[in-house]
Design an enzyme around this catalytic site. Structure first.
Site, PDB file in Angstrom:
ATOM      1  N   SER A  45       0.803  -1.227   0.000  1.00 20.32           N
ATOM      2  CA  SER A  45       0.000   0.000   0.000  1.00 20.32           C
ATOM      3  C   SER A  45       0.836   1.278   0.000  1.00 20.32           C
ATOM      4  CB  SER A  45      -0.926   0.010   1.216  1.00 20.32           C
ATOM      5  OG  SER A  45      -0.183  -0.183   2.397  1.00 20.32           O
ATOM      6  N   ASP A 332      -3.617   8.281   7.587  1.00 19.04           N
ATOM      7  CA  ASP A 332      -4.523   7.428   8.373  1.00 19.04           C
ATOM      8  C   ASP A 332      -3.683   6.860   9.523  1.00 19.04           C
ATOM      9  OD1 ASP A 332      -2.999   5.423   7.189  1.00 19.04           O
ATOM     10  OD2 ASP A 332      -4.550   4.875   5.725  1.00 19.04           O
ATOM     11  N   HIS A 335      -0.501   4.854   7.209  1.00 18.63           N
ATOM     12  CA  HIS A 335       0.290   5.341   6.073  1.00 18.63           C
ATOM     13  C   HIS A 335       0.751   6.787   6.230  1.00 18.63           C
ATOM     14  CE1 HIS A 335      -2.367   2.085   4.542  1.00 18.63           C
ATOM     15  NE2 HIS A 335      -1.206   1.674   4.038  1.00 18.63           N
TER      16      HIS A 335
END
Ligand code: NAG
Ligand code: NAG
Ligand code: NAG
Ligand code: NAG
Ligand code: NAG
Ligand code: NAG
Ligand code: NAG
Length: 368
Positions: A45, A332, A335
């Site tokens: 991610s 978040d 990340h």
């Protein structure tokens, strides 16, 4: 009549000149400042730019407030703006960000493809509790598809394809989920009962080395391998480790396990450089960059910028965000924000200390 012919010829000449000039300009506009012909990205991610959008998975970021600072809005990037590989693409002189494998079509793939997938790991089973994801082995299979398409485009001349692919940069940034979405979730994955942290680091290092060798077989020669950041210190781990119990021991436990992986990875990079003399491998010291940046030290790093789910750590759809996103380290609960990505990418591309990149940085790798 004669003057008519001359006029026609003059027009034809003018049109021809205009056309050839245009063609030249098109050519020049295409990556005039590009330092390498293409850029391929493998990872999770931290690098995903849309590969998970159509997968059945919890690991998705194609909704607001993700992308709030990105020109196109939400794209599947797990941050407010650009991610680390977006900045690296800019530093390498690319006019466009590298498209996700899921949607990259036509001749665009000649400039590179991004295979990264949220929740993915070096190991196949990693991230399975999140749903579908494209593991490193599957990313390599996807790259095989790209290579065969490029071969067709370049006219089946195996030699010219090989030469073309050998000049490209290949970033590999993977392994965080093998800890966060595998080893440190003992209720779902058995790895922590099978391996000590040191054994697990060796298992991951060996498997990643094999995967890099496969990439080498598909023509890659310039590799930038990212070490893992201090993922024990991300907000979702800090809060799940709890402040009541010995929270710092729980955080340290994860960071220590990750450092074993990083130290091993750096030795593997050295070994790969010795074994494969026609290739260059570099190691990016993410924890070193993270712990020595004065800018990063000045950011709020114990809470997320967006309103985040306490179970997934991702931003709540359409949830609120902090007022100044340049003052937060995490977008978040997992990340980094764009500003943090710019620091990591900046020092990976142009090292500020000999510790940042070993044996040299991505800027040098491009010219190597
Ligand atoms: C992982 O899955 C791929 C298929 O997606 C398979 O080819 C590979 O052998 C598997 N690797 C391991 C270690 O199980
Ligand atoms: C918490 O763990 C740290 C090591 O990470 C240790 O130095 C400290 O003494 C521990 N504190 C308590 C109260 O157990
Ligand atoms: C390098 O080559 C040696 C000898 O063939 C081998 O034992 C080792 O595993 C290789 N290392 C890597 C990282 O490929
Ligand atoms: C990473 O950098 C830090 C200092 O910035 C250094 O102490 C550490 O040894 C480096 N780690 C590796 C694996 O090179
Ligand atoms: C985050 O850190 C700040 C200051 O360092 C502190 O005031 C705040 O209580 C912390 N928040 C949480 C949720 O730990
Ligand atoms: C946001 O924070 C940055 C860094 O502290 C600061 O330079 C900037 O002025 C702030 N912007 C606003 C609108 O407050
Ligand atoms: C880059 C690439 O595809 N190289 C291939 C060229 O052809 C030989 C043998 O036909 C393969 O071994 C290479 O992998």
């Amino acid at each position: 009549m004669a003057s008519q012919i001359n006029k026609t010829m003059l027009w034809m000449l003018l049109v021809f000149l205009l056309l050839s000039n245009m063609q030249q300009r098109c050519f020049a506009a295409k990556g005039k400042h590009q330092k390498v012909p293409c850029f391929f990205i493998f990872g999770d991610s931290l690098s995903d730019d849309g590969n998970n959008n159509n997968l059945v998975t919890l690991a998705k970021a194609n909704y607001p407030p993700y992308g709030i600072d990105f020109p196109k809005g939400p794209t599947g990037r797990f941050t407010n703006g650009r991610n680390i590989v977006d900045f690296i693409a800019e530093f390498l002189g690319f006019d466009n960000y590298i498209p996700p494998f899921a949607t990259a079509r036509g001749r665009k793939i000649l400039k590179g493809v991004n295979y990264a997938s949220g929740a993915a790991g070096i190991r196949n089973e990693t991230g399975q509790t999140q749903g579908d994801r494209i593991s490193m082995d599957r990313q390599l299979k996807n790259h095989q598809i790209t290579v065969s398409k490029i071969k067709q485009m370049l006219g089946n001349h195996n030699k010219s394809t090989a030469e073309y692919l050998s000049k490209c940069i290949y970033v590999v940034a993977i392994g965080s989920n093998d800890y966060l979405n595998n080893y440190f979730l003992p209720q779902y994955y058995p790895t922590s009962t099978i391996y000590t942290p040191q054994q697990y680091a060796v298992v991951l290092n060996d498997q990643l080395s094999q995967q890099l060798m496969s990439l080498y077989k598909y023509g890659a020669r310039k590799f930038a391998i990212f070490g893992l950041a201090a993922i024990g210190s991300i907000p979702i781990i800090r809060s799940s480790c709890g402040s009541g119990t010995n929270g710092s021991a729980c955080v340290d436990n994860i960071n220590n396990a990750v450092e074993l992986f990083n130290a091993g990875l750096k030795s593997h990079v050295a070994a790969l450089n010795r074994n494969l003399t026609r290739a260059s491998f570099i190691f990016i010291n993410s924890t070193g960059i993270g712990s020595t940046s004065p800018l990063l030290a000045s950011l709020v790093s114990n809470v997320s910028c967006c309103e985040a789910s306490s179970t997934t750590g991702l931003c709540v759809p359409l949830g609120s965000t902090c007022s100044n996103r340049s003052q937060y380290a995490f977008y978040d609960s997992i990340h980094p924000t764009q500003i943090v990505a710019s620091v990591y990418a900046g020092r990976a591309y142009k090292a500020e200390s000999p510790c940042d990149a070993y044996p040299f940085d991505i800027g040098h790798l491009a010219h190597h």
